[in-house]
Structures are given as structure tokens and as C-alpha cells.
Design an enzyme around this catalytic site. Structure first.
Site, PDB file in Angstrom:
ATOM      1  N   GLU A 379       0.846  -1.196   0.000  1.00  0.00           N
ATOM      2  CA  GLU A 379       0.000   0.000   0.000  1.00  0.00           C
ATOM      3  C   GLU A 379       0.881   1.246   0.000  1.00  0.00           C
ATOM      4  O   GLU A 379       1.847   1.326   0.735  1.00  0.00           O
ATOM      5  CB  GLU A 379      -0.898  -0.025   1.246  1.00  0.00           C
ATOM      6  CG  GLU A 379      -1.871   1.121   1.299  1.00  0.00           C
ATOM      7  CD  GLU A 379      -2.611   1.297  -0.010  1.00  0.00           C
ATOM      8  OE1 GLU A 379      -3.349   0.395  -0.418  1.00  0.00           O
ATOM      9  OE2 GLU A 379      -2.430   2.360  -0.651  1.00  0.00           O
ATOM     10  N   CYS A 494       6.414   4.650   9.243  1.00  0.00           N
ATOM     11  CA  CYS A 494       6.971   3.783   8.206  1.00  0.00           C
ATOM     12  C   CYS A 494       8.359   4.120   7.695  1.00  0.00           C
ATOM     13  O   CYS A 494       9.163   3.217   7.514  1.00  0.00           O
ATOM     14  CB  CYS A 494       5.998   3.720   7.045  1.00  0.00           C
ATOM     15  SG  CYS A 494       4.507   2.877   7.551  1.00  0.00           S
ATOM     16  N   LYS A 557       2.938  14.828  11.266  1.00  0.00           N
ATOM     17  CA  LYS A 557       2.710  15.794  10.186  1.00  0.00           C
ATOM     18  C   LYS A 557       1.294  16.317  10.354  1.00  0.00           C
ATOM     19  O   LYS A 557       0.541  15.789  11.178  1.00  0.00           O
ATOM     20  CB  LYS A 557       2.905  15.152   8.811  1.00  0.00           C
ATOM     21  CG  LYS A 557       1.912  14.036   8.495  1.00  0.00           C
ATOM     22  CD  LYS A 557       2.036  13.617   7.049  1.00  0.00           C
ATOM     23  CE  LYS A 557       1.028  12.555   6.699  1.00  0.00           C
ATOM     24  NZ  LYS A 557       1.079  12.124   5.339  1.00  0.00           N
TER      25      LYS A 557
HETATM   26  N1  LIG Z   1       0.279   3.811   8.214  1.00  0.00           N
HETATM   27  C1  LIG Z   1       0.504   4.009   6.932  1.00  0.00           C
HETATM   28  O1  LIG Z   1       0.347   5.118   6.430  1.00  0.00           O
HETATM   29  C2  LIG Z   1       0.951   2.885   6.046  1.00  0.00           C
HETATM   30  C3  LIG Z   1       1.300   1.646   6.559  1.00  0.00           C
HETATM   31  N2  LIG Z   1       1.727   0.626   5.723  1.00  0.00           N
HETATM   32  C4  LIG Z   1       2.042  -0.709   6.263  1.00  0.00           C
HETATM   33  O2  LIG Z   1       0.805  -1.376   6.527  1.00  0.00           O
HETATM   34  C5  LIG Z   1       0.919  -2.180   7.710  1.00  0.00           C
HETATM   35  C6  LIG Z   1      -0.139  -1.769   8.719  1.00  0.00           C
HETATM   36  O3  LIG Z   1       0.101  -0.425   9.116  1.00  0.00           O
HETATM   37  P1  LIG Z   1      -0.962   0.409   9.980  1.00  0.00           P
HETATM   38  O4  LIG Z   1      -2.323   0.190   9.415  1.00  0.00           O
HETATM   39  O5  LIG Z   1      -0.421   1.775  10.093  1.00  0.00           O
HETATM   40  O6  LIG Z   1      -0.845  -0.350  11.382  1.00  0.00           O
HETATM   41  P2  LIG Z   1      -1.783  -0.205  12.659  1.00  0.00           P
HETATM   42  O7  LIG Z   1      -0.929  -0.513  13.819  1.00  0.00           O
HETATM   43  O8  LIG Z   1      -2.541   1.085  12.613  1.00  0.00           O
HETATM   44  O9  LIG Z   1      -2.863  -1.389  12.466  1.00  0.00           O
HETATM   45  C7  LIG Z   1      -2.564  -2.734  12.531  1.00  0.00           C
HETATM   46  C8  LIG Z   1      -3.753  -3.450  13.157  1.00  0.00           C
HETATM   47  O10 LIG Z   1      -3.564  -4.861  13.036  1.00  0.00           O
HETATM   48  C9  LIG Z   1      -4.119  -5.484  14.192  1.00  0.00           C
HETATM   49  N3  LIG Z   1      -3.583  -6.815  14.333  1.00  0.00           N
HETATM   50  C10 LIG Z   1      -2.289  -7.192  14.550  1.00  0.00           C
HETATM   51  N4  LIG Z   1      -2.219  -8.524  14.567  1.00  0.00           N
HETATM   52  C11 LIG Z   1      -3.459  -9.028  14.372  1.00  0.00           C
HETATM   53  C12 LIG Z   1      -4.014 -10.339  14.287  1.00  0.00           C
HETATM   54  N5  LIG Z   1      -3.243 -11.407  14.385  1.00  0.00           N
HETATM   55  N6  LIG Z   1      -5.342 -10.454  14.087  1.00  0.00           N
HETATM   56  C13 LIG Z   1      -6.128  -9.385  13.975  1.00  0.00           C
HETATM   57  N7  LIG Z   1      -5.673  -8.115  14.020  1.00  0.00           N
HETATM   58  C14 LIG Z   1      -4.349  -7.941  14.217  1.00  0.00           C
HETATM   59  C15 LIG Z   1      -3.745  -4.552  15.327  1.00  0.00           C
HETATM   60  O11 LIG Z   1      -4.600  -4.733  16.432  1.00  0.00           O
HETATM   61  C16 LIG Z   1      -3.897  -3.172  14.662  1.00  0.00           C
HETATM   62  O12 LIG Z   1      -5.186  -2.637  14.922  1.00  0.00           O
HETATM   63  C17 LIG Z   1       2.346  -2.003   8.186  1.00  0.00           C
HETATM   64  O13 LIG Z   1       3.104  -3.053   7.661  1.00  0.00           O
HETATM   65  C18 LIG Z   1       2.790  -0.695   7.581  1.00  0.00           C
HETATM   66  O14 LIG Z   1       4.176  -0.698   7.336  1.00  0.00           O
HETATM   67  C19 LIG Z   1       1.780   0.794   4.382  1.00  0.00           C
HETATM   68  C20 LIG Z   1       1.434   1.997   3.812  1.00  0.00           C
HETATM   69  C21 LIG Z   1       0.997   3.144   4.587  1.00  0.00           C
HETATM   70  O1  LIG Z   2       4.523   3.238   3.888  1.00  0.00           O
HETATM   71  C1  LIG Z   2       3.950   4.152   4.452  1.00  0.00           C
HETATM   72  O2  LIG Z   2       3.551   4.085   5.602  1.00  0.00           O
HETATM   73  C2  LIG Z   2       3.710   5.452   3.776  1.00  0.00           C
HETATM   74  O3  LIG Z   2       4.757   6.349   4.210  1.00  0.00           O
HETATM   75  C3  LIG Z   2       4.654   7.661   3.722  1.00  0.00           C
HETATM   76  O4  LIG Z   2       3.461   8.248   4.176  1.00  0.00           O
HETATM   77  P1  LIG Z   2       3.333   8.919   5.653  1.00  0.00           P
HETATM   78  O5  LIG Z   2       4.397   8.381   6.528  1.00  0.00           O
HETATM   79  O6  LIG Z   2       1.912   8.720   6.061  1.00  0.00           O
HETATM   80  O7  LIG Z   2       3.556  10.485   5.472  1.00  0.00           O
HETATM   81  P2  LIG Z   2       4.420  11.427   4.493  1.00  0.00           P
HETATM   82  O8  LIG Z   2       3.529  12.453   3.909  1.00  0.00           O
HETATM   83  O9  LIG Z   2       5.244  10.652   3.558  1.00  0.00           O
HETATM   84  O10 LIG Z   2       5.370  12.178   5.539  1.00  0.00           O
HETATM   85  C4  LIG Z   2       6.348  11.488   6.291  1.00  0.00           C
HETATM   86  C5  LIG Z   2       7.185  12.466   7.080  1.00  0.00           C
HETATM   87  O11 LIG Z   2       8.040  13.221   6.232  1.00  0.00           O
HETATM   88  C6  LIG Z   2       7.899  14.589   6.504  1.00  0.00           C
HETATM   89  N1  LIG Z   2       8.131  15.339   5.242  1.00  0.00           N
HETATM   90  C7  LIG Z   2       7.430  15.041   4.116  1.00  0.00           C
HETATM   91  C8  LIG Z   2       7.675  15.725   2.941  1.00  0.00           C
HETATM   92  C9  LIG Z   2       8.648  16.727   2.899  1.00  0.00           C
HETATM   93  O12 LIG Z   2       8.912  17.399   1.879  1.00  0.00           O
HETATM   94  N2  LIG Z   2       9.321  17.000   4.057  1.00  0.00           N
HETATM   95  C10 LIG Z   2       9.098  16.318   5.218  1.00  0.00           C
HETATM   96  O13 LIG Z   2       9.745  16.585   6.240  1.00  0.00           O
HETATM   97  C11 LIG Z   2       6.492  14.752   7.022  1.00  0.00           C
HETATM   98  O14 LIG Z   2       6.342  15.909   7.790  1.00  0.00           O
HETATM   99  C12 LIG Z   2       6.379  13.491   7.864  1.00  0.00           C
HETATM  100  O15 LIG Z   2       6.948  13.680   9.127  1.00  0.00           O
HETATM  101  C13 LIG Z   2       4.626   7.638   2.188  1.00  0.00           C
HETATM  102  O16 LIG Z   2       4.424   8.967   1.703  1.00  0.00           O
HETATM  103  C14 LIG Z   2       3.519   6.732   1.671  1.00  0.00           C
HETATM  104  O17 LIG Z   2       3.595   6.633   0.259  1.00  0.00           O
HETATM  105  C15 LIG Z   2       3.728   5.344   2.268  1.00  0.00           C
HETATM  106  O18 LIG Z   2       2.688   4.481   1.850  1.00  0.00           O
END
Ligand SMILES: NC(=O)C1=CN([C@@H]2O[C@H](COP(=O)(O)OP(=O)(O)OC[C@H]3O[C@@H](n4cnc5c(N)ncnc54)[C@H](O)[C@@H]3O)[C@@H](O)[C@H]2O)C=CC1
Ligand SMILES: O=C(O)[C@H]1O[C@H](OP(=O)(O)OP(=O)(O)OC[C@H]2O[C@@H](n3ccc(=O)[nH]c3=O)[C@H](O)[C@@H]2O)[C@H](O)[C@@H](O)[C@@H]1O
Length: 843
Positions: A379, A494, A557
Site C-alpha cells: 500500500e 513507516c 505531520k
Molecule cells: N500507516 C501508513 O500510512 C501505512 C502503513 N503501511 C504498512 O501497513 C501495515 C499496517 O500499518 P498500519 O495500518 O499503520 O498499522 P496499525 O498498527 O494502525 O494497524 C494494525 C492493526 O492490526 C491489528 N492486528 C495485529 N495482529 C493481528 C491479528 N493477528 N489479528 C487481527 N488483528 C491484528 C492490530 O490490532 C492493529 O489494529 C504495516 O506493515 C505498515 O508498514 C503501508 C502503507 C501506509
Molecule cells: O509506507 C507508508 O507508511 C507510507 O509512508 C509515507 O506516508 P506517511 O508516513 O503517512 O507520510 P508522508 O507524507 O510521507 O510524511 C512522512 C514524514 O516526512 C515529513 N516530510 C514530508 C515531505 C517533505 O517534503 N518534508 C518532510 O519533512 C512529514 O512531515 C512526515 O513527518 C509515504 O508517503 C507513503 O507513500 C507510504 O505508503
């Protein structure tokens, strides 16, 4: 096999929004998001989602010498105007006119000779203008919005025709959600809102000589009748603006800047739904949130694993490798309960070849009649813009095995995304490329920030301006302008974890040079955070011990309530280590608290009770000598609560109410109290929102402590369990604990009690900055640009410092007010203080 049911394990920042958009765009698929956390699921099922993302009276009227007879309504330029500005009748009339027009072109709209595009154009150019005539002055209520939408859906249904049902094979009408996904242009309500804003800007710029302007700014003189005031046209304008993030009340001033206003008018047309709207539309229809993981897995054809993959805190690879225990747990659960063929999709960010481990777990526990295909579908959404990122994804990446079964599974997942993403934007690769691409994408993005941050230090030492450098560099189309904003450092759950993971993988693969290369991105980020914190301390005469410092913004952020790995944690911890007293304000973390208390129905009564309790507590704890003015003053509410450790009066009431509820629920049918509880009144419910019942309070109290099942009467039969909930209700803290938790985490401090006594969380930026020595801005919230800095300056200790870690403030203005301003990547002239400390960072 067509995908009918999807299950997603993990209802977090990824699972929740992704599945909501999937449910919105795929009305033919049922999506269930499961999580082991009851609290999270309860929030998803409530109005307070766990993620914040990011609208004349009686008597003749005299004007000058002219007297006008009062009438109930009259026609002006073809539109009906009523004496109480009721636009309902006019809207009804317009819809009738629209209907007449629609029937006259009905044959064209169902003709097989015309293309759908041409029919949509007929609707837009012939029918819509008739309905929208004069809509600029309408005040819309939800009911009117609904009527207009019904009309538009009817026309669209005629244009797009019927659909053959995949299950029954019969023709059926298109559902509203299907219509919306077919229709790419903004809907009728967006159209009205945009036109209304355009007109509002025009009126606001008219000036005092014009009547329309007079009506807009004039206030009626007589007393307002009792009851809730009706929604006015201006209220609509304010609501529309708020929807777009403009919450300043003085919109008339804004309208004077034509370019800015036009941007809002255009934005209104293109406004996409937020997370709340998407969830509200789909929840209960084809989107479900549940803790029943087993059933959801059993029923699903396709299972997403969206669980968290944090950095390991123990054992091999501690502090670097991704901890896959949650992915493992999810895979084991699937292996245990799955029946039939399943496609398992890794959505979580995982190390390369993680799919292999999942497959090993699944195969080792294989059962007859069960087969699996593992796909990688990382994602790329960013927090705060999740829905937009999902709806308009640049690309969707799907990796799978190069076998006929693997390719078939890829095709099925492609089919799901093709509901809203064009096929050319769906890339298919082998599994390992897909897994590595996610780590690579995050590493590249973070690398850009570290690169620009490294140059910000050069700017401060030389007098160059990092914003100018970023602009000059970013205009090269090969480089591009995004992610070049110098800052106090990147945060979020992340970037750091994924790059550390990449470094660890490289080391394991015996590629130390590659590992060192990427490690430098993290090191530069640490350097930036430390450099900024050091600058604050140094500027405050090298000591912050016992000084009050205000941290503005704690989220990593803007537009998110997430504080994971926030640079503010680093800054705050450094200042606390040096003995500073911190006052922290973050708009979102505050908003969460407000929402929390909205769960309780009779807010007014709660307030009265709290006021009473606070009065008594104030008497008990006495007055306090103000550190700034030296005068005695009343204790603030937050100070009272810090002194009074027992649960407050509302907690007491909630706990007692639960005790009584359990008692009544166990009474049995012979008792009147029980009958009153379970009985339902027979007559018709009066028209209006039902008033909150005692039982609703009980349900809300239970939801607050994580119990979301509706059958609370059953639960109450188990005395021990019920008592546990009562106690939980009594001890629930209403104060936001997120910031305190972040700063007292064992990884951050060894003296949590000392930290707690050195921080105060504020609900208002002005109280947070009162009497403080310095303001440190850590998050780029828009709100911080609009604060009244003259007022803040007056209330601060002098010299008053501002450290802008996000480069968002108007530095020249702040300097004029009298502030000592420091920012990132730029030296600022400091007229008042000419003393030098021998530091290269000082101007
Ligand atoms: N937060 C973001 O913006 C992004 C995160 N990712 C990736 O996606 C993954 C998830 O990230 P988030 O949604 O931020 O994590 P999060 O910590 O917000 O959510 C994960 C959820 O999974 C649940 N969980 C864990 N083990 C479980 C199980 N065995 N059965 C049922 N539920 C379970 C937890 O209770 C928690 O609510 C990570 O690998 C992260 O690196 C990828 C892109 C963007
Ligand atoms: O794998 C993930 O979790 C995600 O991580 C980031 O998303 P996110 O961490 O939600 O936020 P960003 O907008 O990327 O910002 C990350 C950090 O960089 C900082 N940032 C961003 C941009 C910039 O120009 N300067 C800067 O300091 C932001 O303030 C923040 O602290 C990526 O942008 C997503 O594409 C990715 O899916």
C-alpha cells in the site's frame, strides 16, 4: 471464481481506509475488516472513527420613504422568494421543472443510437441548468439535498440503463453506488455548493452601497424567537468552507482575494469524500467491522493481511529488522480456520521474501481441500490523504507467482481494483519485486527529505535559503518538486522502520556498502532532529532548565492524529532532559478529546456537574501564585484535575449508572423496572430526532470501555464481568494520554514520573503559550499560520523566541512584532539581539 467476499486482518491506518474505498467502489463485494482489538473495532463502528483524515418578520417593510406590503411569498426573476427565506418550495418547483424537461427528452436518454457520453452532456446542458436556476441563493438542508440527489439518480439511471445481476441472471436497476462509480463528474450538490460559493464571493465584494451586501452583513433587530435558529444561507457557506479546511470565521475578507476565492470555488467542485463519509455510506451495506476473525476468514475468497510490522525490539535484528510476529499470527490463524481456496494478500509492508514464510506456515498446516495463493499488494497511501491516495492511486502493484494459478490469482485481485483504477495503472510483477518496490519507494521518499535537510545545514552556515534552493532544484522536471520541504526531520510509522528493515536485509545479504548507503538517510534524519533541538537550547542562552517552553504540534505531520516516531518526541525529550517545563498543544489530539466527551449524551448536564465539582475543588485546593505576574490566581481546570487524583464526578455517575443497569437487567420479567427497560412504547414516534434514553447512555458508557455488543442485558447476567466493566468505566481517563504515553515510554525515558510532572497538555494554543519563554513549532498544522501572534507575544516572557521547525510562519511579520525567530535552512535578521555565541547556527 469471482471475488464475492473480502476479509482484511488489521483495522489500522491501512486496513480501514483501504477496505472502505474498496467497499465504496465495489458494491458487488462484501468487505469485512477484522481486528483483535475490540476497542478499534468499536471505534470503527461508532461515529468517532479511530483515524482522522483529512460547509425578517411581521409588519410592512420601510426602505427610505418607500413602504412595502409584507407578503408570504413573491416571484422575483422567476424564482419564488418567501418571507422566511424558505427555499424548500423553490427547490420543489425547480425539481418539477427539471422533471418536465426530463420527460421531454426521455426518449433521447434511452435511445440506443446515442452514446452515454452524449446523453450525460444532454443532462448537463439541457436539464441541469433548469434545476439549478437560482441555486446560488439556496439554503440546503439534508432533506433537500436528498431530493435533489434522488432526481439526479433517476436521470442517471435512465442514461446508464439496467444491469444483469451476476447471481440471479435477471436485469435490475443500478444501485446508487454503482451510479456514482459510473459518473465521474461532481454530483448535483457539489455543483450547487460551488455556484453558491462563487455568488457569495461576488456579494462579499459588492461593498456597502449594494442591497445584497446589506442583507448579508445586516443583523435583524428584534429578539430571536425561542428554539434552535434555522440554518441560514451564510451558515451553508461557512459549512462548505469548513469542509475544505477553511475554518476562519471571517470569510468575507477571504472573498476579497479573488484568486484565493476562486481556488475554493473550484475545490468545492472537486471535493472528494472523506473517510467519515465513505465509511458512513458503506458501513452496514457491504462494509463490516468485526472482531470475529475466524468467521470472516472462513467466508472470504480473498484475505488481506494489513497488520502492523514494527521494528523488532528484541533478539536477532533488534532495532532494525521488521518484527513479523503479527503477520505470522495472522497467517497461523488463516491456516487454522480456512476452508476451501483462498487468496492471501500481503498488504503490510514486509521484508523481501516474506511471502515465502507465509506460504511455509500455510503449507505446513495444510488441510485437504484447502489451497492458497499468496500475493504481494503493498500500500502506498499516506496518512491524512488516505482516501484521495486510494481513489486516485498513481499505481497499484500486484506481485505473484509466475504459475498459471499465481497468474489467475493476480487477475482476480486486478479485477477488484479495476472497479475504479484503470488497468494501465495496475502493474503486475513477481512477488519479490513487489515486496522490494515498497521498501524502495519509502527509501527514495525519505532520502529526498534527508537530502534537502542536509543542505538546510549548509544554508544556515552560508546564508543561502533552503526554500529557494528547493525551488530551483525542484523545477528540473527530472527531479520534481515534491518531498523537498526541509523540516525538523521526517517522522511517521513507516519511513524509519522500512529503511532500517532495508538496511538489515542488505546486511544479511552481505551487502555492507548498500546497507551503509541507506543507513545514512536515517542518520541524517537523527542529525536534523538533534540539530534543531540543540539550536533551541543554544539560543535560550544554553540552558532551558526550569524554563517554560511551548511545543506547538505533536503529530508527525499535519492532518493526522498519529504521533508514531514524531520528530516532536525527539525535540520534547531533549528539552525535558535539559530540565525544561513543557506546555504542549496539538489541534488534533485535542479534537479527539472533544469527540470523546461527545459520546456522552447530555453534554450540558455534564458540564453543569463538572462546574459544580470544580467549584468545590477550587475551595479545597485554594489559589495559586502566578509564576509570571506573581499574583494570586484561581487554579485552572487542568491544574485542579492534576491535583485531584480520584475519578471525577462524571466517571462516578457512569460507574453507578452501570451498577444499577446490571442490577435491573438481572431483575427478571416479574419486576416493573425490568419491564420499563425492555418494553417498547406502542404509539408512533414523534417526528424529530429521538431524545437520548437512559439505555443509550448505558450503551455509550460500555462502548467507551470497549464493549460494543448490543446485547448488554446478557452481559449483565455475568456479575463478575459486569463488575469489571463498571470499574473500567470508573477509571477511564478522559484526558488524552497519547502525548504522555509517547513521552513516558520506556524507550524514551527512565523517569516517567518526572516527565509527567514536567509536561502540561493544553486544549488551547493561547493558554499553552502564556508565560512561556519559547515556542517550538513541530507540526505544520494550518491553524498555526492563523494564530494571533501579537496576542501571543504580549503574554510571553521576553525575549520571546519562536523556532519554526516547519518553515510555515511569516517570519518577517513575527520579527516586526518583536519575536526572536529561528527556522530551518535560513538565517533570519535579528534586529533586537546582536550578541553572538560563536555558533555557526546563530545569525
Ligand atoms: N500507516 C501508513 O500510512 C501505512 C502503513 N503501511 C504498512 O501497513 C501495515 C499496517 O500499518 P498500519 O495500518 O499503520 O498499522 P496499525 O498498527 O494502525 O494497524 C494494525 C492493526 O492490526 C491489528 N492486528 C495485529 N495482529 C493481528 C491479528 N493477528 N489479528 C487481527 N488483528 C491484528 C492490530 O490490532 C492493529 O489494529 C504495516 O506493515 C505498515 O508498514 C503501508 C502503507 C501506509
Ligand atoms: O509506507 C507508508 O507508511 C507510507 O509512508 C509515507 O506516508 P506517511 O508516513 O503517512 O507520510 P508522508 O507524507 O510521507 O510524511 C512522512 C514524514 O516526512 C515529513 N516530510 C514530508 C515531505 C517533505 O517534503 N518534508 C518532510 O519533512 C512529514 O512531515 C512526515 O513527518 C509515504 O508517503 C507513503 O507513500 C507510504 O505508503
Amino acid at each position: 471464481m469471482v471475488i464475492k467476499k473480502i476479509c482484511c486482518i488489521g483495522a489500522g491506518y491501512v486496513g480501514g481506509p483501504t477496505c472502505s474505498v474498496m467497499a465504496l467502489k465495489c458494491p458487488d463485494i462484501t468487505v469485512t475488516v477484522v481486528d483483535k482489538s475490540k476497542e478499534r473495532i468499536a471505534q470503527w463502528n461508532s461515529d468517532k472513527l479511530p483515524i482522522y483524515e483529512n460547509i425578517v418578520r411581521n409588519g410592512n417593510i420601510k426602505i427610505g420613504n418607500l413602504s412595502f406590503e409584507e407578503v408570504e411569498k413573491f416571484k422575483y426573476l422567476g424564482a419564488t422568494v418567501t418571507n422566511i427565506n424558505d427555499t424548500r418550495e423553490e427547490i420543489k418547483h425547480r425539481i418539477n421543472m427539471g422533471n418536465a424537461c426530463y420527460y421531454s427528452v426521455e426518449k433521447l436518454l434511452s435511445s440506443s443510437l446515442l452514446s452515454k457520453n452524449l446523453k450525460v452532456r444532454i443532462y448537463k446542458t439541457v436539464i441541469l441548468p433548469i434545476v439549478l436556476y437560482g441555486c446560488e441563493t439556496w439554503t440546503l438542508t439534508l432533506r433537500e439535498e436528498h431530493r435533489l440527489r434522488v432526481f439526479e439518480n433517476k436521470v442517471h439511471r435512465k442514461i446508464f440503463g439496467a444491469k444483469r445481476d451476476e447471481v440471479t441472471g435477471e436485469w435490475r436497476k443500478l444501485h446508487n453506488a454503482e451510479l456514482h462509480s459510473l459518473c465521474s463528474s461532481p454530483d448535483i450538490i457539489r455543483n450547487i455548493k460551488s455556484r453558491r460559493l462563487r455568488w457569495a464571493g461576488h456579494v462579499a465584494r459588492m461593498g456597502e452601497s449594494r442591497n445584497a451586501y446589506g442583507v448579508l452583513v445586516g443583523r435583524p433587530e428584534r429578539k430571536r424567537p425561542l428554539g434552535r435558529p434555522r440554518r441560514r444561507w451564510e451558515d451553508n457557506i461557512k459549512m462548505d468552507l469548513r469542509e475544505m479546511g477553511y475554518d476562519d470565521r471571517d470569510w468575507i475578507n477571504l472573498a476579497h482575494d479573488r484568486d484565493q476565492w476562486l481556488a475554493y470555488v473550484r475545490a468545492e467542485m472537486n471535493l472528494r469524500p472523506g473517510l467519515d463519509e465513505v465509511v458512513r455510506e458503506c458501513r452496514g451495506r457491504n462494509l463490516f467491522f468485526s472482531t470475529d476473525i475466524e468467521t470472516a476468514i472462513k467466508e472470504a475468497d480473498l484475505i488481506f493481511i494489513s497488520v502492523n510490522t514494527p521494528t523488532k525490539t528484541f533478539g536477532n535484528g533488534k532495532g532494525r529488522a521488521a518484527d513479523l510476529k503479527y503477520v505470522d499470527g495472522a497467517a497461523r490463524m488463516i491456516a487454522e480456520v480456512a476452508t476451501g481456496d483462498k487468496i492471501v494478500v500481503e498488504k503490510s509492508t514486509v521484508p523481501v521474501r516474506a511471502a515465502e514464510s507465509i506460504l511455509n506456515i500455510l503449507r505446513a498446516n495444510n488441510k485437504p481441500g484447502v489451497s492458497y495463493q499468496i500475493l504481494s499488494n503493498p500500500e502506498f497511501l499516506a496518512e491524512g490523504t488516505a482516501i484521495d491516495d486510494l481513489l486516485k492511486a498513481d499505481r497499484v502493484l500486484i506481485g505473484g507467482e509466475d504459475t498459471p494459478e499465481g497468474q489467475a490469482a493476480i487477475e482476480k485481485l486486478c479485477w477488484v481494483y479495476e472497479h475504479w483504477i484503470s488497468r494501465s495503472n495496475i502493474i503486475t510483477t513477481n512477488t519479490w519485486s513487489s515486496e522490494l518496490s515498497k521498501l524502495a519507494a519509502n527509501a527514495f521518499l525519505a532520502q529526498r527529505i534527508s537530502s534537502i535537510n542536509s543542505l538546510s545545514a549548509v544554508c544556515e552556515a552560508t546564508g543561502a535559503d533552503i526554500s529557494e534552493v528547493a525551488r530551483a532544484v525542484g523545477l528540473d522536471s527530472r527531479i520534481g518538486s515534491k518531498f523537498l520541504q526541509a523540516s525538523v526531520g521526517f517522522g511517521g510509522s513507516c519511513f524509519q522502520k522500512d529503511i532500517l528493515n532495508l538496511v538489515y536485509i542488505c546486511e544479511c545479504l552481505n551487502l555492507p556498502e548498500v546497507a551503509a548507503y541507506w543507513q545514512q538517510v536515517i542518520d541524517m534524519n537523527e542529525y536534523q532532529k538533534s540539530r534543531f533541538s540543540a539550536k533551541v537550547i543554544e539560543s535560550l542562552f544554553n540552558t532551558v532548565s526550569d524554563k517554560q517552553i511551548t511545543i506547538l504540534g505533536f503529530a508527525f505531520k499535519k492532518d493526522t492524529g498519529d504521533t508514531r516516531e514524531s520528530p516532536a518526541i525527539h525535540v520534547a525529550t531533549t528539552l525535558l532532559d535539559e530540565g525544561a517545563k513543557l506546555h504542549i498543544y496539538d489541534p488534533k489530539l485535542q479534537a479527539y478529546r472533544n469527540l470523546n466527551s461527545c459520546w456522552t449524551v447530555t453534554l450540558r448536564e455534564e458540564h453543569r456537574l463538572r462546574v459544580f465539582e470544580n467549584k468545590v475543588l477550587r475551595k479545597i485546593f485554594g489559589a495559586k501564585r502566578d509564576e509570571v505576574t506573581g499574583e494570586w490566581r484561581k487554579l485552572h481546570n487542568t491544574e485542579l484535575h492534576a491535583l485531584y487524583s480520584s475519578p471525577d464526578i462524571i466517571r462516578n455517575i457512569k460507574s453507578r449508572r452501570l451498577r444499577w443497569a446490571g442490577y435491573v437487567a438481572r431483575m427478571g420479567e416479574s419486576r416493573n423496572a425490568y419491564r420499563v427497560l425492555v418494553g417498547r412504547p406502542e404509539g408512533k414516534r414523534p417526528v424529530r430526532r429521538p431524545s437520548h434514553r437512559w439505555e443509550d447512555n448505558i450503551k455509550m458508557d460500555l462502548r467507551e470501555v470497549g464493549y460494543d455488543d448490543r446485547e448488554w442485558i446478557n452481559l449483565a447476567q455475568d456479575r463478575d464481568q459486569w463488575r469489571a466493566y463498571m470499574r473500567a468505566a470508573m477509571n477511564l481517563r478522559v484526558e488524552p494520554s497519547q502525548i504522555v504515553d509517547d513521552l513516558t515510554h520506556p524507550n524514551v525515558t527512565e523517569e516517567p514520573e518526572k516527565v509527567k510532572s514536567s509536561i502540561t497538555i493544553h486544549s488551547d494554543p493561547y493558554t499553552a503559550t502564556m508565560g512561556t519563554h519559547a515556542i517550538v513549532l513541530c507540526t505544520e498544522w494550518d491553524e498555526f499560520m492563523k494564530l494571533d501572534y501579537e496576542r501571543i507575544y504580549k503574554d510571553m516572557m521576553k525575549p520571546a523566541y519562536i523556532f519554526d521547525g516547519r518553515k510555515i510562519l511569516d517570519h518577517d511579520r513575527l520579527i516586526k512584532i518583536g519575536f526572536q525567530v529561528q527556522t530551518i535552512g535560513k538565517r533570519l535578521a535579528r534586529p533586537l539581539l546582536t550578541r553572538a555565541w560563536g555558533s555557526p547556527h546563530q545569525a
